[in-house]
Scaffold this motif. Structure first.
Motif, PDB file in Angstrom:
ATOM      1  N   ALA A 173       0.829  -1.210   0.000  1.00  0.00           N
ATOM      2  CA  ALA A 173       0.000   0.000   0.000  1.00  0.00           C
ATOM      3  C   ALA A 173       0.862   1.257   0.000  1.00  0.00           C
ATOM      4  O   ALA A 173       0.552   2.246  -0.677  1.00  0.00           O
ATOM      5  N   LEU A 174       1.955   1.237   0.752  1.00  0.00           N
ATOM      6  CA  LEU A 174       2.842   2.395   0.808  1.00  0.00           C
ATOM      7  C   LEU A 174       3.497   2.657  -0.549  1.00  0.00           C
ATOM      8  O   LEU A 174       3.531   3.807  -1.029  1.00  0.00           O
ATOM      9  N   VAL A 175       4.016   1.604  -1.176  1.00  0.00           N
ATOM     10  CA  VAL A 175       4.669   1.765  -2.480  1.00  0.00           C
ATOM     11  C   VAL A 175       3.667   2.303  -3.509  1.00  0.00           C
ATOM     12  O   VAL A 175       4.006   3.143  -4.346  1.00  0.00           O
ATOM     13  N   ASP A 176       2.425   1.832  -3.439  1.00  0.00           N
ATOM     14  CA  ASP A 176       1.397   2.318  -4.352  1.00  0.00           C
ATOM     15  C   ASP A 176       1.163   3.817  -4.153  1.00  0.00           C
ATOM     16  O   ASP A 176       1.066   4.584  -5.118  1.00  0.00           O
ATOM     17  N   GLU A 177       1.070   4.260  -2.898  1.00  0.00           N
ATOM     18  CA  GLU A 177       0.855   5.687  -2.623  1.00  0.00           C
ATOM     19  C   GLU A 177       2.035   6.530  -3.083  1.00  0.00           C
ATOM     20  O   GLU A 177       1.863   7.632  -3.617  1.00  0.00           O
ATOM     21  N   LEU A 178       3.239   6.018  -2.881  1.00  0.00           N
ATOM     22  CA  LEU A 178       4.426   6.773  -3.288  1.00  0.00           C
ATOM     23  C   LEU A 178       4.497   6.936  -4.802  1.00  0.00           C
ATOM     24  O   LEU A 178       4.965   7.960  -5.307  1.00  0.00           O
ATOM     25  N   ASN A 179       4.024   5.931  -5.527  1.00  0.00           N
ATOM     26  CA  ASN A 179       4.130   5.959  -6.979  1.00  0.00           C
ATOM     27  C   ASN A 179       2.923   6.574  -7.671  1.00  0.00           C
ATOM     28  O   ASN A 179       2.978   6.840  -8.871  1.00  0.00           O
ATOM     29  N   HIS A 180       1.848   6.772  -6.938  1.00  0.00           N
ATOM     30  CA  HIS A 180       0.650   7.360  -7.541  1.00  0.00           C
ATOM     31  C   HIS A 180       0.124   8.511  -6.689  1.00  0.00           C
ATOM     32  O   HIS A 180      -1.012   8.473  -6.213  1.00  0.00           O
ATOM     33  N   PRO A 181       0.931   9.555  -6.488  1.00  0.00           N
ATOM     34  CA  PRO A 181       0.422  10.719  -5.752  1.00  0.00           C
ATOM     35  C   PRO A 181      -0.702  11.378  -6.547  1.00  0.00           C
ATOM     36  O   PRO A 181      -0.696  11.352  -7.786  1.00  0.00           O
ATOM     37  N   LYS A 182      -1.665  11.941  -5.853  1.00  0.00           N
ATOM     38  CA  LYS A 182      -2.821  12.503  -6.537  1.00  0.00           C
ATOM     39  C   LYS A 182      -3.185  13.871  -5.975  1.00  0.00           C
ATOM     40  O   LYS A 182      -3.058  14.107  -4.775  1.00  0.00           O
ATOM     41  N   PRO A 183      -3.650  14.764  -6.828  1.00  0.00           N
ATOM     42  CA  PRO A 183      -4.165  16.044  -6.336  1.00  0.00           C
ATOM     43  C   PRO A 183      -5.375  15.805  -5.439  1.00  0.00           C
ATOM     44  O   PRO A 183      -6.045  14.762  -5.554  1.00  0.00           O
ATOM     45  N   PRO A 184      -5.690  16.728  -4.564  1.00  0.00           N
ATOM     46  CA  PRO A 184      -6.858  16.569  -3.682  1.00  0.00           C
ATOM     47  C   PRO A 184      -8.128  16.320  -4.488  1.00  0.00           C
ATOM     48  O   PRO A 184      -8.343  16.913  -5.541  1.00  0.00           O
ATOM     49  N   GLY A 185      -8.962  15.414  -3.981  1.00  0.00           N
ATOM     50  CA  GLY A 185     -10.237  15.144  -4.631  1.00  0.00           C
ATOM     51  C   GLY A 185     -10.219  14.001  -5.616  1.00  0.00           C
ATOM     52  O   GLY A 185     -11.276  13.551  -6.070  1.00  0.00           O
ATOM     53  N   CYS A 186      -9.029  13.511  -5.969  1.00  0.00           N
ATOM     54  CA  CYS A 186      -8.946  12.397  -6.910  1.00  0.00           C
ATOM     55  C   CYS A 186      -9.241  11.073  -6.205  1.00  0.00           C
ATOM     56  O   CYS A 186      -9.044  10.935  -4.998  1.00  0.00           O
ATOM     57  N   THR A 187      -9.715  10.112  -6.969  1.00  0.00           N
ATOM     58  CA  THR A 187     -10.002   8.796  -6.416  1.00  0.00           C
ATOM     59  C   THR A 187      -8.708   8.114  -5.985  1.00  0.00           C
ATOM     60  O   THR A 187      -7.739   8.063  -6.743  1.00  0.00           O
ATOM     61  N   ASP A 188      -8.703   7.610  -4.757  1.00  0.00           N
ATOM     62  CA  ASP A 188      -7.525   6.923  -4.241  1.00  0.00           C
ATOM     63  C   ASP A 188      -7.312   5.600  -4.976  1.00  0.00           C
ATOM     64  O   ASP A 188      -8.260   4.963  -5.453  1.00  0.00           O
ATOM     65  N   SER A 189      -6.057   5.182  -5.021  1.00  0.00           N
ATOM     66  CA  SER A 189      -5.714   3.930  -5.683  1.00  0.00           C
ATOM     67  C   SER A 189      -5.429   2.855  -4.653  1.00  0.00           C
ATOM     68  O   SER A 189      -5.302   3.123  -3.453  1.00  0.00           O
TER      69      SER A 189
END
Length: 342
Positions: A117-133
């Motif tokens: 989950a951490l690696v996914d968040e680090l590689n897919h940062p998103k602007p506020p309001g975007c759907t989380d991955s």
């Protein structure tokens, strides 16, 4: 520096080494400094310096030396003893021996430690309001059919209650996204994926949906239920040791692709499901939990595309969600500051 003559001298090196030296002589270095704990040159310093001298790839050097430094610091901080480290080695050995093509214990451990989950968040940062991955999980397949919006993804006779999912896809300024494809896969009403059935002959509860030009899509299917991750190996032992369970909340997987936008792999969860706060793989996020509505009116079922006799138990579960995708450029801009810090 060792010479080829020295390396191939049978007085100095054995048969196995000589057999391996036909193509390349390894770089050898003299041992010039004593390394000892609680001095100004420890085993950690020695390992790091050796890697700096020999490793040619900068990123590999950065990653491995970072890992070495943190692991050594952990052992010092917790004063790990021989018996404890032996148990760690035994545990990891079991994970390797018990892994198969369909149940990789190291992947499960990565998930259960929250690293995936951490690696996914680090590689897919998103602007506020975007759907989380979140991670795709082990049950994705490439053989799902490409279908139009509005079809049923569940074969006749699939276990579970009727569900109607509808969504639309927009960007960060609220515009509908054209040209999107939505890959969907899920478990059935028994919490079982089609690939887990030994008699599977074709895909079920999955499909590649072509969204409408206005960014909307929908499908008929089955309401998924909760299920356990494999827990008969080291990953299961770890969960039990920590007082945790292996059960994942009910969910549907989605992978969205649209030209010019960052690909999104995610999962949505019904709010009525158990295990939302104790997900063993930490893929459940609050923003991905959805309120479902029960539709009891047969006239509404017909509008959704259900035929007479298809709806059991007198209800259809209606599930709606708005997906928000960032552009490739927006994600690139968010990654830049992070890389500059490294």
């Amino acid at each position: 520096m060792a010479s080829r003559q020295q390396m191939t001298n049978p007085l100095l090196v054995g048969t196995a080494i000589r057999a391996q030296l036909k193509d390349e002589i390894p770089q050898d270095l003299p041992l010039e400094k004593e390394f000892r704990e609680k001095t100004d040159y420890t085993i950690t310093d020695h390992v790091v310096e050796l890697h700096k001298t020999l490793c040619k790839d900068p990123r590999t050097l950065e990653l491995i030396n970072g890992l070495v430094t943190h692991l050594h610091a952990f052992c010092r901080e917790k004063q790990v003893n021989h018996d404890e480290w032996t148990e760690v080695v035994k545990f990891l050995t079991r994970a390797g021996k018990e892994s198969t093509d369909f149940k990789n214990e190291f992947v499960l451990l990565s998930d259960c430690f929250g690293i995936s989950a951490l690696v996914d968040e680090l590689n897919h940062p998103k602007p506020p309001g975007c759907t989380d991955s979140c991670e795709a999980g082990p049950f994705y397949t490439e053989d799902a059919p490409e279908v139009l919006s509005g079809v049923s993804l569940a074969k006749s006779g699939t276990t579970g209650e009727a569900m109607f999912f509808s969504g639309f896809i927009k960007n960060t300024i609220g515009q509908r996204i054209k040209g999107a494809k939505v890959d969907v896969w899920q478990a059935d009403g028994d919490g079982v994926y089609d690939v887990q059935y030994p008699n599977r002959t074709e895909p079920n509860d999955r499909g590649k949906i072509i969204a409408e030009p206005d960014g909307t899509f929908c499908y008929r299917g089955i309401l998924p239920t909760a299920y356990p991750i494999p827990n008969d190996g080291p990953a299961g032992d770890f969960l039990r040791l920590m007082g945790r369970h292996p059960h994942r909340a009910a969910h549907i997987h989605f992978a969205l692709h649209a030209p010019g936008y960052d690909d999104l792999t995610t999962a949505l969860y019904p709010s009525h499901s158990p295990f939302l706060g104790t997900d063993p793989v930490f893929a459940t996020k609050k923003s991905l939990i959805c309120q479902l509505v029960e539709e009891h009116n047969p006239a509404e079922w017909a509008k959704m595309g259900f035929k007479d006799g298809e709806v059991k138990n007198g209800r259809v579960w209606v599930w709606k969600y708005q997906f928000v995708l960032p552009t490739v450029q927006e994600v690139h801009q968010m990654k830049q500051p992070r890389r500059a810090v490294l």
